[in-house]
Scaffold this active site. Structure first.
Site, PDB file in Angstrom:
ATOM      1  CB  SER A  50       4.193 -47.769  -3.614  1.00  0.00           C
ATOM      2  OG  SER A  50       3.909 -46.557  -2.939  1.00  0.00           O
ATOM      3  CE1 TYR A  85       9.224 -47.017  -1.282  1.00  0.00           C
ATOM      4  CE2 TYR A  85       7.503 -45.400  -1.696  1.00  0.00           C
ATOM      5  CZ  TYR A  85       7.879 -46.671  -1.359  1.00  0.00           C
ATOM      6  OH  TYR A  85       6.912 -47.620  -1.107  1.00  0.00           O
ATOM      7  CE  LYS A  89       7.153 -50.102  -4.361  1.00  0.00           C
ATOM      8  NZ  LYS A  89       7.521 -51.406  -3.755  1.00  0.00           N
ATOM      9  N   PRO A 112      -0.680 -49.888  -2.331  1.00  0.00           N
ATOM     10  CG  PRO A 112       0.617 -50.794  -0.616  1.00  0.00           C
ATOM     11  CD  PRO A 112       0.325 -50.920  -2.083  1.00  0.00           C
ATOM     12  CB  VAL A 115       0.876 -49.395   5.083  1.00  0.00           C
ATOM     13  CG1 VAL A 115       0.312 -50.625   5.790  1.00  0.00           C
ATOM     14  CG2 VAL A 115       0.793 -49.576   3.566  1.00  0.00           C
ATOM     15  CB  SER A 127       3.242 -45.697   7.127  1.00  0.00           C
ATOM     16  OG  SER A 127       3.588 -45.818   5.772  1.00  0.00           O
ATOM     17  CG  PHE A 146      -1.993 -38.166   6.043  1.00  0.00           C
ATOM     18  CD1 PHE A 146      -1.288 -39.028   6.866  1.00  0.00           C
ATOM     19  CD2 PHE A 146      -1.740 -36.810   6.129  1.00  0.00           C
ATOM     20  CE1 PHE A 146      -0.341 -38.549   7.760  1.00  0.00           C
ATOM     21  CE2 PHE A 146      -0.803 -36.313   7.020  1.00  0.00           C
ATOM     22  CZ  PHE A 146      -0.105 -37.186   7.837  1.00  0.00           C
TER      23      PHE A 146
END
Length: 247
Positions: A50, A85, A89, A112, A115, A127, A146
């Protein structure tokens, strides 16, 4: 053959403990890699990491900053900010690279951002729910900035990563990195009658200033990014098609 690994928990509506988020991410990733080592047919492993594993370095960031594949989130900073989170990751990727190096695994990681785009599942991802809440106008955004990519580009990046022999290392995957105001401007242009939310919540879960994200390495892999406006439009149209939006 190729192994693709995607999992990590991220749902703001679930009150999960640190362990409930971090353990599945780290142990799950390592379990997949261990299984790959046992298989004689797996030649490369593609791990969906991520952008969260890139952004939280502790470096000063501003609108001139450009995040690239050399950036790596600092676990201590994630820990201090209680952003589990992002910590999951980051720790999962660190563990994966350590394991890959120790065991000679050919591994590529994909990073990414948020998404969006047309989705297949009947439920909402975090997302897409962010976009739904903006369009509904009934909730504030948990993000003031964003960093966005289309789901179709994410899928293509995974395919390119295992089909391209020279693919290696990490790949940032962000088409646009823009403030909330720019996202709202595009949505208003596309859907001028919608009651868009223009508020950011009291707590910005990312709490990052404006910055850019490098596309160079991803484009070198052959990714031709879908523009943000097209991704937003296709997200909203998919929300309408699946009856999350009624207009």
């Amino acid at each position: 053959s190729v192994c693709l690994h995607f999992f990590s928990v991220f749902n703001l509506t679930l009150f999960l403990s640190q362990a409930e988020i971090i353990d599945p991410a780290v142990k799950g990733t390592l379990n997949v890699l261990k299984s790959c080592v046992k298989s004689a047919t797996v030649k490369r492993v593609i791990v969906t990491s991520s952008a969260a594993a890139l952004f939280f370095t502790g470096k000063p960031m501003n609108q001139d900053s450009v995040v690239d594949e050399t950036w790596f989130s600092d676990p201590m900073i994630c820990q201090e900010r209680k952003i589990w989170y992002q910590l999951s990751k980051t720790l999962a990727e660190i563990a994966a690279w350590d394991f890959a190096k120790e065991n000679g695994v050919d591994m590529v990681t994909i990073h990414p951002g948020l998404v969006i785009g047309p989705f297949l599942q009947p439920s909402l991802s975090f997302s897409v729910e962010v976009i739904l809440n903006l369009v509904n106008g009934n909730k504030s955004s948990p993000l003031s900035h964003f960093s966005v990519v289309d789901v179709r580009d994410v899928a293509e990046a995974h395919i390119k990563a295992f089909e391209t022999p020279s693919a290696s290392g990490r790949y940032c995957l962000v088409e646009s990195s823009v403030p909330l105001s720019q996202v709202l401007g595009i949505l208003h242009k596309l859907y001028p009658t919608l009651p868009l939310s223009d508020k950011c919540g009291e707590v910005d879960i990312m709490n990052l200033p404006g910055f850019g994200v490098s596309k160079e390495k991803a484009e070198g892999l052959g990714i031709k990014f879908i523009p943000l406006e097209e991704s937003l439009k296709d997200t909203v149209e998919c929300l309408k098609e699946k009856e999350f939006l009624l207009f």
